[in-house]
Design a protein around this motif. Structure first.
Motif, mmCIF file in Angstrom:
data_model
loop_
_atom_site.group_PDB
_atom_site.id
_atom_site.type_symbol
_atom_site.label_atom_id
_atom_site.label_comp_id
_atom_site.label_asym_id
_atom_site.label_seq_id
_atom_site.Cartn_x
_atom_site.Cartn_y
_atom_site.Cartn_z
ATOM 1 N N GLY A 99 0.807 -1.202 0.000
ATOM 2 C CA GLY A 99 0.000 0.000 0.000
ATOM 3 C C GLY A 99 0.841 1.253 0.000
ATOM 4 N N GLN A 100 0.178 2.373 0.191
ATOM 5 C CA GLN A 100 0.843 3.668 0.021
ATOM 6 C C GLN A 100 1.891 3.886 1.114
ATOM 7 N N ALA A 101 2.988 4.494 0.723
ATOM 8 C CA ALA A 101 4.149 4.608 1.601
ATOM 9 C C ALA A 101 3.892 5.447 2.837
ATOM 10 N N ASP A 102 2.990 6.425 2.755
ATOM 11 C CA ASP A 102 2.774 7.270 3.931
ATOM 12 C C ASP A 102 2.149 6.505 5.086
ATOM 13 N N LEU A 103 1.619 5.309 4.821
ATOM 14 C CA LEU A 103 1.105 4.455 5.882
ATOM 15 C C LEU A 103 1.900 3.160 6.035
ATOM 16 N N ALA A 104 2.356 2.612 4.932
ATOM 17 C CA ALA A 104 3.060 1.325 4.971
ATOM 18 C C ALA A 104 4.547 1.463 5.246
ATOM 19 N N ALA A 105 5.074 2.683 5.216
ATOM 20 C CA ALA A 105 6.518 2.879 5.405
ATOM 21 C C ALA A 105 6.794 4.105 6.266
ATOM 22 N N ILE A 106 6.055 4.263 7.351
ATOM 23 C CA ILE A 106 6.288 5.373 8.271
ATOM 24 C C ILE A 106 7.707 5.265 8.829
ATOM 25 N N GLU A 107 8.399 6.391 8.913
ATOM 26 C CA GLU A 107 9.794 6.460 9.364
ATOM 27 C C GLU A 107 10.736 5.651 8.471
ATOM 28 N N GLY A 108 10.295 5.381 7.244
ATOM 29 C CA GLY A 108 11.117 4.607 6.324
ATOM 30 C C GLY A 108 11.177 3.133 6.666
ATOM 31 N N ARG A 109 10.293 2.666 7.541
ATOM 32 C CA ARG A 109 10.279 1.258 7.956
ATOM 33 C C ARG A 109 9.254 0.514 7.110
ATOM 34 N N ARG A 110 9.715 -0.505 6.404
ATOM 35 C CA ARG A 110 8.803 -1.264 5.545
ATOM 36 C C ARG A 110 9.389 -2.637 5.267
ATOM 37 N N PRO A 111 8.713 -3.695 5.617
ATOM 38 C CA PRO A 111 7.435 -3.744 6.331
ATOM 39 C C PRO A 111 7.661 -3.696 7.847
ATOM 40 N N TYR A 112 6.606 -3.420 8.575
ATOM 41 C CA TYR A 112 6.698 -3.470 10.028
ATOM 42 C C TYR A 112 6.786 -4.920 10.500
ATOM 43 N N PHE A 113 6.062 -5.805 9.830
ATOM 44 C CA PHE A 113 6.138 -7.249 10.093
ATOM 45 C C PHE A 113 6.409 -7.963 8.773
ATOM 46 N N ARG A 114 7.345 -8.902 8.771
ATOM 47 C CA ARG A 114 7.565 -9.724 7.587
ATOM 48 C C ARG A 114 6.436 -10.742 7.460
ATOM 49 N N ASP A 115 6.128 -11.118 6.224
ATOM 50 C CA ASP A 115 5.050 -12.078 5.993
ATOM 51 C C ASP A 115 5.246 -13.357 6.796
ATOM 52 N N ILE A 116 6.477 -13.840 6.873
ATOM 53 C CA ILE A 116 6.738 -15.103 7.569
ATOM 54 C C ILE A 116 6.625 -14.963 9.084
ATOM 55 N N ASP A 117 6.488 -13.735 9.578
ATOM 56 C CA ASP A 117 6.371 -13.494 11.012
ATOM 57 C C ASP A 117 4.945 -13.129 11.415
ATOM 58 N N VAL A 118 3.968 -13.514 10.587
ATOM 59 C CA VAL A 118 2.558 -13.217 10.852
ATOM 60 C C VAL A 118 1.768 -14.517 10.888
ATOM 61 N N VAL A 119 0.927 -14.654 11.900
ATOM 62 C CA VAL A 119 -0.010 -15.776 12.004
ATOM 63 C C VAL A 119 -1.414 -15.189 12.101
ATOM 64 N N VAL A 120 -2.295 -15.621 11.219
ATOM 65 C CA VAL A 120 -3.675 -15.118 11.163
ATOM 66 C C VAL A 120 -4.606 -16.196 11.698
ATOM 67 N N LEU A 121 -5.409 -15.828 12.695
ATOM 68 C CA LEU A 121 -6.324 -16.775 13.324
ATOM 69 C C LEU A 121 -7.749 -16.236 13.294
ATOM 70 N N GLY A 122 -8.708 -17.098 12.969
ATOM 71 C CA GLY A 122 -10.110 -16.763 13.138
ATOM 72 C C GLY A 122 -10.823 -16.188 11.944
ATOM 73 N N ILE A 123 -10.130 -16.054 10.796
ATOM 74 C CA ILE A 123 -10.843 -15.583 9.610
ATOM 75 C C ILE A 123 -11.848 -16.643 9.178
ATOM 76 N N ARG A 124 -12.838 -16.217 8.434
ATOM 77 C CA ARG A 124 -13.847 -17.158 7.955
ATOM 78 C C ARG A 124 -13.266 -18.011 6.826
ATOM 79 N N ALA A 125 -13.840 -19.177 6.654
ATOM 80 C CA ALA A 125 -13.297 -20.137 5.696
ATOM 81 C C ALA A 125 -13.264 -19.593 4.276
ATOM 82 N N GLN A 126 -14.209 -18.726 3.946
ATOM 83 C CA GLN A 126 -14.286 -18.192 2.584
ATOM 84 C C GLN A 126 -13.850 -16.732 2.517
#
Length: 360
Positions: A157-184
């Motif tokens: 997404g846009q850098a003014d939100l996704a790269a605040i202070e020049g940090r991008r990404p805040y979390f790496r994809d491999i460091d994220v676990v998603v729980l509880g989303i619906r099956a579809q």
């Protein structure tokens, strides 16, 4: 030693679309509604105050203009990151009361700063009924940050939100676990393609909440610690209809309590945020009381004797060494004396639900 919980209000509703042309989302009232149910004394928590958000005003924003309130959300995220970081520096456990899911940007920024300081990656356990993974690569336009927060904190997404202070990404994809989303979930295949690990409700229920929490720990074993995001729309609307986008097929309060207790029952859990509860749809406080009961029971391991406070290292360790699994004492930061007298101890882009939980 035990960890003391510090409760910080982050009542921002900037990431949601207005329910009607003449109203604003009600989730900014959530911290007050939860406090009214005795949350702080029941947790024996320190009151870390309230970070007041900018005024909700979409102005002349139109679809195609990028994320609405982007500048205000970015500024608020920096201020929120400062406040979360200060709580952790005191050796306390932050409980951040939203507000909508855009507050995740502030927490994520704080975690990225922390990871850089201690020389280790910080992970994210994302407990939510929706993936919030809409971004310019998979949608015709973006607009409501609360439906795009997971995409933004993973660098999309846009850098003014996704790269605040020049940090991008805040979390790496491999460091994220998603729980509880619906099956579809609309973006489940995009999560899979990104390598973001998920456990939708059917799998969570099949394995059980306690084992799911342990599984999440294991997925983030290479991280120095992790942050927990909880959107109450992970709950089924039969028990929690007071959200902006109720979606059938969620979990029960008892399951959320067990899941939360398992996630925080380790010094590696650095803090928790709670989002999207809307008191406008809870006139008698019934759902607020249920949420508080769940938080009090679920957070009990944090204040149990032997729960180590996460004090951070000032000097940067050898970056070639394995990431530290336990935060250690930080001698250059003094713990401030207590002054409050307490004892230590989109999916979201949708309009608000109408009668019966239906979206207008």
């Amino acid at each position: 030693m035990m960890r003391r919980i510090a409760v910080l209000d982050a009542p921002s509703n900037l990431g949601l679309r207005s329910p009607t042309p003449t109203s604003v989302p009600g989730c900014g009232k959530a911290p007050g509604a939860l406090r009214d149910q005795g949350l702080l004394p029941r947790l024996r928590a320190r009151d870390a105050g309230c970070l007041t958000p900018p005024r909700y005003d979409a102005g002349d924003w139109r679809p195609g203009d990028g994320v609405c309130h982007a500048r205000e959300i970015a500024d608020y995220s920096v201020a929120l990151a400062d406040r979360v970081g200060a709580i952790i520096d005191r050796g306390e456990f932050p409980l951040v009361l939203g507000g909508d899911c855009s507050i995740l940007l502030g927490s994520a920024l704080a975690m990225h700063r922390l990871g850089e300081e201690i020389g280790g990656r910080i992970g994210l356990v994302f407990v939510d009924g929706h993936s919030d993974f809409r971004h310019p690569g998979n949608a015709s336009y973006v607009g409501a940050a609360a439906g795009e927060d997971l995409a933004l904190v993973t660098g999309r997404g846009q850098a003014d939100l996704a790269a605040i202070e020049g940090r991008r990404p805040y979390f790496r994809d491999i460091d994220v676990v998603v729980l509880g989303i619906r099956a579809q979930d609309e973006y489940r295949l995009d999560l899979q393609a990104a390598g973001i690990i998920t456990r939708p409700v059917p799998a969570l229920r099949a394995e059980g909440a306690a084992r799911t929490a342990q599984w999440a720990h294991e997925q983030l074993a290479d991280c120095a610690g992790y942050w927990v995001h909880i959107d109450v729309d992970v709950l089924d609307p039969a028990v929690m209809p007071a959200v902006d986008a109720p979606d059938p097929g969620g979990i029960a309060f008892a399951e959320l309590e067990i899941l939360l207790a398992g996630l925080v029952d380790t010094p590696h859990c650095l803090g928790v945020e709670l989002t999207v509860f809307d008191p406008d749809y809870d006139p008698d406080g019934t759902y607020a009381a249920e949420i508080v009961n769940t938080l009090v029971a679920g957070l009990r391991p944090v204040t149990a004797p032997g729960s180590a406070p996460p004090r951070l290292r000032a000097e940067r360790p050898d970056r070639s060494a394995p990431a530290p699994r336990l935060p250690v004492d930080r001698p250059d930061i003094a713990v401030l004396p207590d002054t409050d007298g307490t004892d230590p101890a989109d999916e979201h882009d949708h309009a608000a639900p109408g009668p019966g939980g239906l979206t207008a």
